[in-house]
Design a protein around this motif. Structure first.
Motif, mmCIF file in Angstrom:
data_model
loop_
_atom_site.group_PDB
_atom_site.id
_atom_site.type_symbol
_atom_site.label_atom_id
_atom_site.label_comp_id
_atom_site.label_asym_id
_atom_site.label_seq_id
_atom_site.Cartn_x
_atom_site.Cartn_y
_atom_site.Cartn_z
ATOM 1 N N ALA A 58 0.345 -46.939 -24.638
ATOM 2 C CA ALA A 58 0.540 -45.574 -24.153
ATOM 3 C C ALA A 58 -0.303 -44.630 -25.004
ATOM 4 O O ALA A 58 -0.371 -44.751 -26.222
ATOM 5 C CB ALA A 58 2.013 -45.190 -24.227
ATOM 6 N N GLY A 59 -0.987 -43.700 -24.339
ATOM 7 C CA GLY A 59 -1.830 -42.746 -25.035
ATOM 8 C C GLY A 59 -3.304 -43.120 -25.042
ATOM 9 O O GLY A 59 -4.144 -42.298 -25.393
ATOM 10 N N ASP A 60 -3.650 -44.344 -24.655
ATOM 11 C CA ASP A 60 -5.058 -44.756 -24.606
ATOM 12 C C ASP A 60 -5.758 -44.099 -23.426
ATOM 13 O O ASP A 60 -5.154 -43.822 -22.393
ATOM 14 C CB ASP A 60 -5.177 -46.271 -24.449
ATOM 15 C CG ASP A 60 -4.875 -47.022 -25.721
ATOM 16 O OD1 ASP A 60 -4.781 -46.374 -26.780
ATOM 17 O OD2 ASP A 60 -4.724 -48.254 -25.654
ATOM 18 N N GLU A 61 -7.053 -43.865 -23.590
ATOM 19 C CA GLU A 61 -7.880 -43.374 -22.497
ATOM 20 C C GLU A 61 -8.503 -44.585 -21.799
ATOM 21 O O GLU A 61 -9.006 -45.500 -22.455
ATOM 22 C CB GLU A 61 -8.985 -42.472 -23.031
ATOM 23 C CG GLU A 61 -8.492 -41.151 -23.583
ATOM 24 C CD GLU A 61 -8.102 -40.184 -22.492
ATOM 25 O OE1 GLU A 61 -8.805 -40.122 -21.472
ATOM 26 O OE2 GLU A 61 -7.086 -39.495 -22.658
ATOM 27 N N VAL A 62 -8.450 -44.609 -20.463
ATOM 28 C CA VAL A 62 -8.992 -45.723 -19.693
ATOM 29 C C VAL A 62 -9.813 -45.210 -18.523
ATOM 30 O O VAL A 62 -9.671 -44.061 -18.099
ATOM 31 C CB VAL A 62 -7.871 -46.646 -19.154
ATOM 32 C CG1 VAL A 62 -7.157 -47.360 -20.264
ATOM 33 C CG2 VAL A 62 -6.892 -45.884 -18.304
ATOM 34 N N LEU A 63 -10.681 -46.062 -18.009
ATOM 35 C CA LEU A 63 -11.426 -45.803 -16.778
ATOM 36 C C LEU A 63 -10.793 -46.619 -15.661
ATOM 37 O O LEU A 63 -10.330 -47.731 -15.884
ATOM 38 C CB LEU A 63 -12.886 -46.208 -16.942
ATOM 39 C CG LEU A 63 -13.689 -45.446 -17.976
ATOM 40 C CD1 LEU A 63 -15.066 -46.062 -18.114
ATOM 41 C CD2 LEU A 63 -13.805 -43.995 -17.614
ATOM 42 N N LEU A 64 -10.795 -46.071 -14.460
ATOM 43 C CA LEU A 64 -10.179 -46.725 -13.306
ATOM 44 C C LEU A 64 -11.272 -47.235 -12.375
ATOM 45 O O LEU A 64 -12.209 -46.507 -12.046
ATOM 46 C CB LEU A 64 -9.272 -45.748 -12.560
ATOM 47 C CG LEU A 64 -8.564 -46.274 -11.325
ATOM 48 C CD1 LEU A 64 -7.590 -47.374 -11.698
ATOM 49 C CD2 LEU A 64 -7.842 -45.156 -10.617
ATOM 50 N N GLU A 82 -13.416 -41.374 -13.464
ATOM 51 C CA GLU A 82 -13.153 -40.590 -14.686
ATOM 52 C C GLU A 82 -12.047 -41.180 -15.549
ATOM 53 O O GLU A 82 -11.333 -42.072 -15.128
ATOM 54 C CB GLU A 82 -12.766 -39.178 -14.275
ATOM 55 C CG GLU A 82 -11.445 -39.188 -13.511
ATOM 56 C CD GLU A 82 -11.263 -38.002 -12.614
ATOM 57 O OE1 GLU A 82 -10.206 -37.357 -12.723
ATOM 58 O OE2 GLU A 82 -12.169 -37.734 -11.824
ATOM 59 N N SER A 83 -11.933 -40.652 -16.734
ATOM 60 C CA SER A 83 -10.951 -41.206 -17.674
ATOM 61 C C SER A 83 -9.539 -40.709 -17.354
ATOM 62 O O SER A 83 -9.340 -39.578 -16.916
ATOM 63 C CB SER A 83 -11.319 -40.829 -19.104
ATOM 64 O OG SER A 83 -11.205 -39.444 -19.282
ATOM 65 N N PHE A 84 -8.591 -41.585 -17.566
ATOM 66 C CA PHE A 84 -7.179 -41.282 -17.395
ATOM 67 C C PHE A 84 -6.458 -41.652 -18.673
ATOM 68 O O PHE A 84 -6.935 -42.473 -19.458
ATOM 69 C CB PHE A 84 -6.580 -42.100 -16.236
ATOM 70 C CG PHE A 84 -7.146 -41.750 -14.895
ATOM 71 C CD1 PHE A 84 -6.610 -40.711 -14.154
ATOM 72 C CD2 PHE A 84 -8.213 -42.456 -14.367
ATOM 73 C CE1 PHE A 84 -7.121 -40.397 -12.915
ATOM 74 C CE2 PHE A 84 -8.730 -42.155 -13.143
ATOM 75 C CZ PHE A 84 -8.188 -41.116 -12.401
ATOM 76 N N TYR A 115 -11.631 -46.725 -22.334
ATOM 77 C CA TYR A 115 -12.695 -45.730 -22.372
ATOM 78 C C TYR A 115 -13.134 -45.603 -23.816
ATOM 79 O O TYR A 115 -12.358 -45.232 -24.680
ATOM 80 C CB TYR A 115 -12.161 -44.406 -21.826
ATOM 81 C CG TYR A 115 -13.184 -43.310 -21.730
ATOM 82 C CD1 TYR A 115 -14.382 -43.518 -21.071
ATOM 83 C CD2 TYR A 115 -12.943 -42.068 -22.278
ATOM 84 C CE1 TYR A 115 -15.315 -42.510 -20.965
ATOM 85 C CE2 TYR A 115 -13.860 -41.053 -22.168
ATOM 86 C CZ TYR A 115 -15.050 -41.279 -21.514
ATOM 87 O OH TYR A 115 -15.966 -40.282 -21.414
ATOM 88 N N MET A 116 -14.389 -45.925 -24.090
ATOM 89 C CA MET A 116 -14.863 -46.015 -25.462
ATOM 90 C C MET A 116 -15.667 -44.790 -25.900
ATOM 91 O O MET A 116 -16.415 -44.878 -26.860
ATOM 92 C CB MET A 116 -15.727 -47.262 -25.625
ATOM 93 C CG MET A 116 -15.020 -48.520 -25.234
ATOM 94 S SD MET A 116 -13.658 -48.864 -26.296
ATOM 95 C CE MET A 116 -14.225 -50.316 -27.079
ATOM 96 N N ALA A 117 -15.578 -43.647 -25.237
ATOM 97 C CA ALA A 117 -16.384 -42.478 -25.592
ATOM 98 C C ALA A 117 -15.957 -41.901 -26.932
ATOM 99 O O ALA A 117 -16.773 -41.370 -27.674
ATOM 100 C CB ALA A 117 -16.272 -41.409 -24.518
#
Length: 135
Positions: A58-64, A82-84, A115-117
């Protein structure tokens, strides 16, 4: 019975041969089961070796992954949207995501990747200018 008497066959030897054939058939069947089990174990080990586990929290940024762009994605259009933000990781691989406008929806965990940005990758490079290049 009359066929064995007519052909001058011994019933005792015919029964023994039939019993031996049945035992041999049973052994072949059991050997086939063992070979099948060994094959399945090896195949499963091979496929499990290729699986990459995702450590989503929970709290991680991911791409769909957008699967609707399968036929004509366009030349430079990415299939990853986009990132979620992950709100919650549900059992059996499901993930609840939060969008930018705070709407939430649940998707299969296989459709997301980290999401590794925000990850900083520090690459240090050094130039050695001790000897000037000949002109």
């Amino acid at each position: 019975m009359w066929a064995t008497k007519l052909l001058n066959l011994d019933i005792k030897t015919a029964q023994e041969k039939r019993a031996m054939d049945l035992h041999e058939l049973d052994e072949i069947r059991l050997e086939a089961y063992d070979n099948s089990r060994i094959y399945k174990e090896r195949t499963k080990a091979f496929h499990d070796k290729k699986i990459r586990h995702k450590d989503l929290k929970a709290g991680d940024e991911v791409l769909l992954f957008n699967s609707k762009l399968r036929i004509f994605p366009g030349k430079l259009k990415s299939r990853w949207s986009e990132s979620f933000e992950i709100k919650e990781v549900l059992p059996y691989g499901a993930v609840t995501l939060l969008g930018k406008d705070k709407n939430e929806f649940t998707v299969n965990g296989q459709r997301v990747k980290k999401y590794m940005a925000n990850e900083s990758t520090e690459v240090e490079s050094s130039l050695c200018l001790d000897d000037p290049a000949p002109v």
